[in-house]
Design a protein around this motif. Structure first.
Motif, mmCIF file in Angstrom:
data_model
loop_
_atom_site.group_PDB
_atom_site.id
_atom_site.type_symbol
_atom_site.label_atom_id
_atom_site.label_comp_id
_atom_site.label_asym_id
_atom_site.label_seq_id
_atom_site.Cartn_x
_atom_site.Cartn_y
_atom_site.Cartn_z
ATOM 1 N N HIS A 51 0.801 -1.162 -0.036
ATOM 2 C CA HIS A 51 0.508 0.111 -0.403
ATOM 3 C C HIS A 51 0.913 0.855 -0.072
ATOM 4 O O HIS A 51 0.465 2.333 0.169
ATOM 5 C CB HIS A 51 -1.264 0.044 1.199
ATOM 6 C CG HIS A 51 -2.146 -1.649 1.135
ATOM 7 N ND1 HIS A 51 -2.510 -1.436 0.294
ATOM 8 C CD2 HIS A 51 -1.647 -2.074 1.922
ATOM 9 C CE1 HIS A 51 -3.357 -2.609 1.047
ATOM 10 N NE2 HIS A 51 -2.617 -3.704 1.888
ATOM 11 N N GLN A 53 2.814 3.149 -1.967
ATOM 12 C CA GLN A 53 2.182 4.525 -3.319
ATOM 13 C C GLN A 53 0.532 5.556 -2.217
ATOM 14 O O GLN A 53 0.627 6.303 -3.234
ATOM 15 C CB GLN A 53 2.451 3.704 -4.324
ATOM 16 C CG GLN A 53 3.623 3.793 -4.563
ATOM 17 C CD GLN A 53 5.530 4.150 -4.111
ATOM 18 O OE1 GLN A 53 5.095 5.393 -4.783
ATOM 19 N NE2 GLN A 53 5.828 3.562 -3.489
ATOM 20 N N LYS A 54 0.139 4.301 -1.964
ATOM 21 C CA LYS A 54 -0.928 5.234 -1.285
ATOM 22 C C LYS A 54 -1.059 6.172 -0.397
ATOM 23 O O LYS A 54 -1.773 6.548 0.182
ATOM 24 C CB LYS A 54 -2.348 4.309 -1.315
ATOM 25 C CG LYS A 54 -2.831 3.335 -2.656
ATOM 26 C CD LYS A 54 -3.564 2.408 -2.893
ATOM 27 C CE LYS A 54 -2.701 1.512 -2.520
ATOM 28 N NZ LYS A 54 -4.480 0.466 -1.658
ATOM 29 N N ASP A 56 0.022 8.839 2.375
ATOM 30 C CA ASP A 56 0.415 10.016 2.582
ATOM 31 C C ASP A 56 1.788 10.283 3.734
ATOM 32 O O ASP A 56 2.590 11.136 3.418
ATOM 33 C CB ASP A 56 -0.154 10.849 2.494
ATOM 34 C CG ASP A 56 -0.996 10.657 1.269
ATOM 35 O OD1 ASP A 56 -0.752 10.571 -0.264
ATOM 36 O OD2 ASP A 56 -2.178 10.313 0.714
#
Length: 141
Positions: A51, A53-54, A56
């Motif tokens: 996860h 890259q998702k 923040d």
């Protein structure tokens, strides 16, 4: 502490826990999902990497009564920085057990580490729930 100083119904994380909540801000609602990996790097590849890259924002929590916990933050930070491949991310460095009398990591050390990670520094106590809400609201505001 082995959980001995907390209420009988408090259990330290032994594996992975996932929980979330909706935080309201002035212009939007933000879904905050926390992955508590209990400080075990073996969960990074299984839980975080798919996860990555998702994601923040990252919250690094250390126990200010345990120096090893504080020192492990550097390894986690480096691992995420490498895995993100130069993509920017926000961080929050949280010193837990702020109300503990026998701290092994000073506030100044924590603040210096936060500067090194370009992070914001917060002290909390899960025992008394002092400033825990700041962890959830920091990224929303």
């Amino acid at each position: 502490s082995g959980g001995s100083t907390y209420a009988p119904d408090y259990y330290m994380t032994a594996g992975v826990e996932v929980f979330g909540k909706i935080e309201e801000s002035a212009d939007k609602d933000v879904k905050v999902i926390i992955y508590d990996l209990s400080g075990k790097e073996m969960y990074f590849d299984v839980v975080v990497k798919p996860h990555l890259q998702k994601i923040d924002c990252f919250v690094f929590v250390y126990d200010c009564s345990e120096r090893e916990s504080f020192e492990a933050v550097q390894s986690w930070y480096d691992k995420i920085k490498k895995a993100k491949g130069g993509a920017g991310f926000r961080t929050l460095l949280v010193a837990n057990k702020q109300d503990f009398n026998k701290k092994k990591v000073s506030r100044e050390e924590g603040q210096a580490a936060a500067e090194n990670y370009r992070s914001t520094y917060v002290e909390t106590s899960i025992k008394s729930y002092a400033d825990v809400e700041k962890v959830f609201t920091y990224f929303v505001n």
